[in-house]
Structures are given as C-alpha cells and as structure tokens.
Design a protein around this motif. Structure first.
Motif, PDB file in Angstrom:
ATOM      1  N   ALA A  19       0.886  -1.288   0.064  1.00  0.00           N
ATOM      2  CA  ALA A  19       0.093   0.121   0.046  1.00  0.00           C
ATOM      3  C   ALA A  19       0.862   1.378   0.131  1.00  0.00           C
ATOM      4  CB  ALA A  19      -0.951  -0.128   1.303  1.00  0.00           C
ATOM      5  N   PRO A  20       0.415   2.341  -0.507  1.00  0.00           N
ATOM      6  CA  PRO A  20       1.309   3.709  -0.455  1.00  0.00           C
ATOM      7  C   PRO A  20       1.493   3.952   1.050  1.00  0.00           C
ATOM      8  CG  PRO A  20      -0.609   4.019  -1.905  1.00  0.00           C
ATOM      9  CD  PRO A  20      -0.910   2.615  -1.047  1.00  0.00           C
ATOM     10  N   ALA A  21       2.914   4.505   0.890  1.00  0.00           N
ATOM     11  CA  ALA A  21       3.560   5.004   2.288  1.00  0.00           C
ATOM     12  C   ALA A  21       2.483   6.008   3.065  1.00  0.00           C
ATOM     13  CB  ALA A  21       4.926   5.106   2.108  1.00  0.00           C
ATOM     14  N   ALA A  22       1.963   6.840   2.211  1.00  0.00           N
ATOM     15  CA  ALA A  22       1.245   7.838   2.963  1.00  0.00           C
ATOM     16  C   ALA A  22      -0.006   7.385   3.457  1.00  0.00           C
ATOM     17  CB  ALA A  22       0.849   9.043   1.812  1.00  0.00           C
ATOM     18  N   SER A  23      -0.567   6.326   2.811  1.00  0.00           N
ATOM     19  CA  SER A  23      -1.729   5.739   3.313  1.00  0.00           C
ATOM     20  C   SER A  23      -1.464   5.066   4.769  1.00  0.00           C
ATOM     21  CB  SER A  23      -2.474   4.833   2.337  1.00  0.00           C
ATOM     22  OG  SER A  23      -2.652   5.507   1.310  1.00  0.00           O
ATOM     23  N   VAL A  24      -0.240   4.426   4.709  1.00  0.00           N
ATOM     24  CA  VAL A  24       0.000   3.525   5.835  1.00  0.00           C
ATOM     25  C   VAL A  24       0.372   4.432   6.948  1.00  0.00           C
ATOM     26  CG1 VAL A  24       1.446   1.924   6.684  1.00  0.00           C
ATOM     27  CG2 VAL A  24       0.824   1.764   4.384  1.00  0.00           C
ATOM     28  N   TYR A  25       1.112   5.738   6.639  1.00  0.00           N
ATOM     29  CA  TYR A  25       1.520   6.635   7.638  1.00  0.00           C
ATOM     30  C   TYR A  25       0.336   7.332   8.222  1.00  0.00           C
ATOM     31  CZ  TYR A  25       3.928  10.871   9.854  1.00  0.00           C
ATOM     32  OH  TYR A  25       4.235  11.805  10.597  1.00  0.00           O
ATOM     33  N   ALA A  26      -0.840   7.427   7.487  1.00  0.00           N
ATOM     34  CA  ALA A  26      -2.170   8.243   7.928  1.00  0.00           C
ATOM     35  C   ALA A  26      -2.650   7.101   8.850  1.00  0.00           C
ATOM     36  CB  ALA A  26      -3.160   8.343   7.030  1.00  0.00           C
ATOM     37  N   LEU A  27      -2.614   5.870   8.873  1.00  0.00           N
ATOM     38  CA  LEU A  27      -3.286   4.989   9.867  1.00  0.00           C
ATOM     39  C   LEU A  27      -2.610   5.143  11.105  1.00  0.00           C
ATOM     40  CD1 LEU A  27      -3.959   1.656   7.718  1.00  0.00           C
ATOM     41  CD2 LEU A  27      -5.569   3.167   8.663  1.00  0.00           C
ATOM     42  N   ILE A  28      -1.316   5.373  10.990  1.00  0.00           N
ATOM     43  CA  ILE A  28      -0.276   5.373  12.156  1.00  0.00           C
ATOM     44  C   ILE A  28      -0.500   6.629  13.044  1.00  0.00           C
ATOM     45  CG2 ILE A  28       2.105   5.466  13.149  1.00  0.00           C
ATOM     46  CD1 ILE A  28       2.714   3.697  10.694  1.00  0.00           C
ATOM     47  N   THR A  29      -1.076   7.725  12.468  1.00  0.00           N
ATOM     48  CA  THR A  29      -1.067   9.147  12.880  1.00  0.00           C
ATOM     49  C   THR A  29      -2.434   9.153  13.454  1.00  0.00           C
ATOM     50  OG1 THR A  29      -1.726  10.089  10.920  1.00  0.00           O
ATOM     51  CG2 THR A  29       0.644  10.161  11.634  1.00  0.00           C
ATOM     52  N   ASP A  30      -3.361   8.279  13.157  1.00  0.00           N
ATOM     53  CA  ASP A  30      -4.816   8.689  13.275  1.00  0.00           C
ATOM     54  C   ASP A  30      -5.066   7.815  14.570  1.00  0.00           C
ATOM     55  OD1 ASP A  30      -7.614   9.318  13.953  1.00  0.00           O
ATOM     56  OD2 ASP A  30      -7.888   8.841  11.902  1.00  0.00           O
ATOM     57  N   VAL A  31      -4.921   8.105  15.754  1.00  0.00           N
ATOM     58  CA  VAL A  31      -5.092   7.281  17.186  1.00  0.00           C
ATOM     59  C   VAL A  31      -6.545   6.756  17.361  1.00  0.00           C
ATOM     60  CG1 VAL A  31      -2.839   7.869  18.226  1.00  0.00           C
ATOM     61  CG2 VAL A  31      -4.908   9.116  18.899  1.00  0.00           C
ATOM     62  N   GLY A  32      -7.403   7.820  16.714  1.00  0.00           N
ATOM     63  CA  GLY A  32      -8.843   7.595  17.072  1.00  0.00           C
ATOM     64  C   GLY A  32      -8.983   6.258  16.368  1.00  0.00           C
ATOM     65  N   ARG A  33      -8.526   5.734  15.330  1.00  0.00           N
ATOM     66  CA  ARG A  33      -8.771   4.536  14.573  1.00  0.00           C
ATOM     67  C   ARG A  33      -7.977   3.276  15.105  1.00  0.00           C
ATOM     68  NH1 ARG A  33      -8.287   5.686   8.126  1.00  0.00           N
ATOM     69  NH2 ARG A  33      -8.989   3.729   8.037  1.00  0.00           N
ATOM     70  N   TRP A  34      -7.287   3.433  16.138  1.00  0.00           N
ATOM     71  CA  TRP A  34      -6.584   2.509  16.482  1.00  0.00           C
ATOM     72  C   TRP A  34      -7.395   1.290  16.923  1.00  0.00           C
ATOM     73  CZ3 TRP A  34      -1.153   3.663  19.053  1.00  0.00           C
ATOM     74  CH2 TRP A  34      -0.374   4.254  18.006  1.00  0.00           C
ATOM     75  N   PRO A  35      -8.345   1.459  17.877  1.00  0.00           N
ATOM     76  CA  PRO A  35      -9.056   0.101  18.473  1.00  0.00           C
ATOM     77  C   PRO A  35      -9.763  -0.693  17.097  1.00  0.00           C
ATOM     78  CG  PRO A  35      -9.557   2.235  19.466  1.00  0.00           C
ATOM     79  CD  PRO A  35      -8.785   2.813  18.592  1.00  0.00           C
ATOM     80  N   GLU A  36      -9.954   0.043  16.012  1.00  0.00           N
ATOM     81  CA  GLU A  36     -10.511  -0.695  14.870  1.00  0.00           C
ATOM     82  C   GLU A  36      -9.120  -1.493  14.104  1.00  0.00           C
ATOM     83  OE1 GLU A  36     -12.245   2.306  12.577  1.00  0.00           O
ATOM     84  OE2 GLU A  36     -13.943   2.784  14.497  1.00  0.00           O
ATOM     85  N   THR A  37      -8.094  -0.802  14.095  1.00  0.00           N
ATOM     86  CA  THR A  37      -6.961  -1.187  13.389  1.00  0.00           C
ATOM     87  C   THR A  37      -6.086  -2.291  14.429  1.00  0.00           C
ATOM     88  OG1 THR A  37      -6.769   0.976  12.130  1.00  0.00           O
ATOM     89  CG2 THR A  37      -4.940  -0.460  12.059  1.00  0.00           C
ATOM     90  N   PHE A  38      -5.819  -2.026  15.320  1.00  0.00           N
ATOM     91  CA  PHE A  38      -4.973  -2.742  16.239  1.00  0.00           C
ATOM     92  C   PHE A  38      -5.735  -3.530  17.236  1.00  0.00           C
ATOM     93  CE2 PHE A  38      -2.349   1.027  15.090  1.00  0.00           C
ATOM     94  CZ  PHE A  38      -1.514   0.220  14.046  1.00  0.00           C
ATOM     95  N   PRO A  39      -5.572  -4.944  17.298  1.00  0.00           N
ATOM     96  CA  PRO A  39      -6.148  -5.654  18.303  1.00  0.00           C
ATOM     97  C   PRO A  39      -5.922  -5.406  19.424  1.00  0.00           C
ATOM     98  CG  PRO A  39      -5.275  -7.238  16.342  1.00  0.00           C
ATOM     99  CD  PRO A  39      -4.798  -5.481  16.268  1.00  0.00           C
ATOM    100  N   PRO A  40      -4.816  -5.134  20.086  1.00  0.00           N
ATOM    101  CA  PRO A  40      -4.429  -4.781  21.658  1.00  0.00           C
ATOM    102  C   PRO A  40      -5.039  -3.456  22.112  1.00  0.00           C
ATOM    103  CG  PRO A  40      -2.293  -5.226  20.512  1.00  0.00           C
ATOM    104  CD  PRO A  40      -3.377  -5.097  19.312  1.00  0.00           C
TER     105      PRO A  40
END
Length: 319
Positions: free
Chosen positions: A17-38
């Motif tokens: 996936a494009p680096a910018a899209s991946v970076y956006a997922l890392i920076t947006d902590v509000g989406r972390w419960p949906e993205t990261f299992p722990p």
C-alpha cells in the motif's frame, strides 16, 4: 543484573500500500481500536502542532493496561516517535518510533522500534515486558498491513440505539457500570464475571442467551468514565464477528434528564457466515442478523437502566 537495564527491539513488515496511506493509519489514534487488536481505546489528550499527548488503553499479555505517551509526528520523514510519560508496572519506561519507508508508489516497509526498561531490577519483569512488546508489535504490524491493504467497500459498520431517561445520569451510569449484577438484572445474561484491578478499567466476561436458548461467551475490556461514558472492546468474540467495539454514552438533555446511547462498530467474519447462518446466508444477511441481535440486547439493557434510574428518582428523598 544491572538495575533498569534497557532493551531495544525492532519489528518490521512489508505492506503493499502507498506509504502515505499507511502513515495516515499510524497517526490517527482514534482509529487504533479498529486497526490494532490490543488497543481498546485511544484518545488525544492535548495537541500542539506535530506534538501530541495521547492516552491508550490496551491489553498486554492478557492484562488490561493504560498509559500516556508523548508523540512527535514527522510527516516529511514519515515517522512518529513516542515516549511513555506515565508507564504502568512492571514497565519503568518505554519509547520508540514508527518508521514508514517507501519502496515504490504502491508499497512500503514499516519498522516499529522500542526501547524499554523495567520498574525493578527483576529479570522476570523485563522478560514480561519483552514478551508483551513482541506479541503486541507482531500483532499490530500484521493488523496495520491488513487494514492498509484492504480493498473494496468499508468492512466496518456502525449503528446505535438511544433512550431518554427522566432521572440522574449518575444512576444510569451506576446500572451500566455495575456489570457484576447483570446476571440478576438482565434476562439475556446467563453468567457474568467482572474483574476491576484498577478503578475504571474492567475485564467483563459473560454468557449471553440467544433467542433459541443457546448461549455464547464474550470477553470485553471496558474503560469507564464516571457518569458520562463506558467504552469497550470485545477480545473474545462470537463467531460472526472479527471486531466489535462499543460505547455507552450518557448526555444531559435541555430541560432535565439524559439521553443514553448504545453505539456499536462491527466487522463481520465472512469466513463463518454460512457456518453460522446456513448455506443461503450472505454478507448482508449476516450484518442484519448481528445488528438485530446487538440492538435487541442493547435496547433491553437501556430500558432496564431507564427503569432502574427512574425508579430511584421516584423514591422519597433520603434524610
């Protein structure tokens, strides 16, 4: 062993996936419960430009933990450095960085770096932290890859139910917070176990009855914010879901009383649709089934919370 010895680790994964899209997922902590299992819940406490203070609630080695971290975003280098400001035992201190390295226009490599030391000089504590970092880092990187590479329409769907209560929000909150009493209070709860080692951070396990009389077991981590909200994430799920996060929200109403909302965000386990619902079932029918089941239980809980709080409001004032 040297007191407060520091260990350093690095975990990495290739992402198509494009680096910018991946970076956006890392920076947006509000989406972390949906993205990261722990991750159970995450929120930005304060922000100043590219620097932010965040608070995280997450599982580590099957225990629920919370901490605050200072993060610095560097969008030019596609990195985010972090340092825990208040760690939880047995962690004495922890920091690190997310680094996204472009490989092509459509791919990148993500590196997750950690340095940490224990709050004691016990090697067992440092090994416990190492195991948690290894498990969570591997899980988080794979989840980041899966989320970034996902194609097609959004897999998540969100819905909510609301009731109005002519009573104190504190009494509604008490009903929702005291989940150890739900077996007595809620007809659809067959068994409940509640663990709360730290005030406001709960692990709730319960057996829920379905319409056909069978039961299924769920286990959730709940973040309880007195009189205003309870945020939760299921870490043991029914077969039809790969993700279920939720929120009980209590809001004051003009003129008195409160609005109480139950909100769910769900991802369907497509591999289990026909196993659970039969050969003719589809993704749409699975979504309808899950929404009906969750809304039914939520509304039952909301109505009983309403009856409980309004019953207290109607009692004579205590001296």
């Amino acid at each position: 062993m040297t007191e407060n010895a520091v260990r350093e680790t690095e975990h990495a994964i290739d992402v198509h996936a494009p680096a910018a899209s991946v970076y956006a997922l890392i920076t947006d902590v509000g989406r972390w419960p949906e993205t990261f299992p722990p991750t159970v819940h995450a929120e930005v406490v304060e922000q100043d430009g590219d620097t932010e203070l965040i608070r995280l609630w997450a599982t580590a080695n099957n225990a629920a933990k919370t901490w605050t971290s200072r993060r610095v975003h560097d969008p030019d280098r596609l990195s985010v450095t972090f340092r825990q400001e208040r760690s939880q035992h047995p962690v004495g201190g922890m920091g690190g960085a997310w680094v996204v390295e472009p490989r092509s226009a459509t791919s990148c490599r993500v590196r997750l770096l950690h340095d940490f030391h224990a709050a004691t000089d016990e090697v067992d504590d440092l090994d416990w932290i190492s195991a948690a970092v290894d498990r969570n880092s591997t899980s988080e990187l794979q989840a980041l890859k899966d989320s970034a590479e996902a194609a097609g329409p959004a897999e998540l769907f969100t819905f909510e139910d609301t009731v109005t209560v002519e009573a104190s929000g504190k009494d509604v909150y008490a009903f929702l917070n005291e989940a150890h009493l739900w077996q007595e209070r809620l007809p659809h709860v067959a068994r409940v176990s509640l663990q709360e080692d730290e005030p406001g951070l709960q692990i709730l396990e319960m057996d829920t009855r379905t319409k056909d009389g069978s039961t299924h077991t769920t286990r959730s981590v709940r973040v309880c914010k007195a009189a205003t909200a309870i945020v939760y994430k299921q870490i043991v799920l029914p077969a039809l879901m790969t993700l279920h996060t939720g929120r009980w929200l209590i809001e004051d109403r003009d003129g008195g009383g409160v609005s109480v909302t139950s909100r769910h965000t769900v991802r369907i386990n497509t591999d289990n649709i026909t196993k659970v619902l039969g050969a003719d079932a589809t993704a749409d029918s699975a979504r309808d089934f899950v929404r009906t089941a969750l809304s039914g239980n939520s509304l039952a809980t909301l109505r009983l919370a309403k009856a409980y709080a309004e019953g207290l409001a109607g009692e004579p004032a205590r001296p």
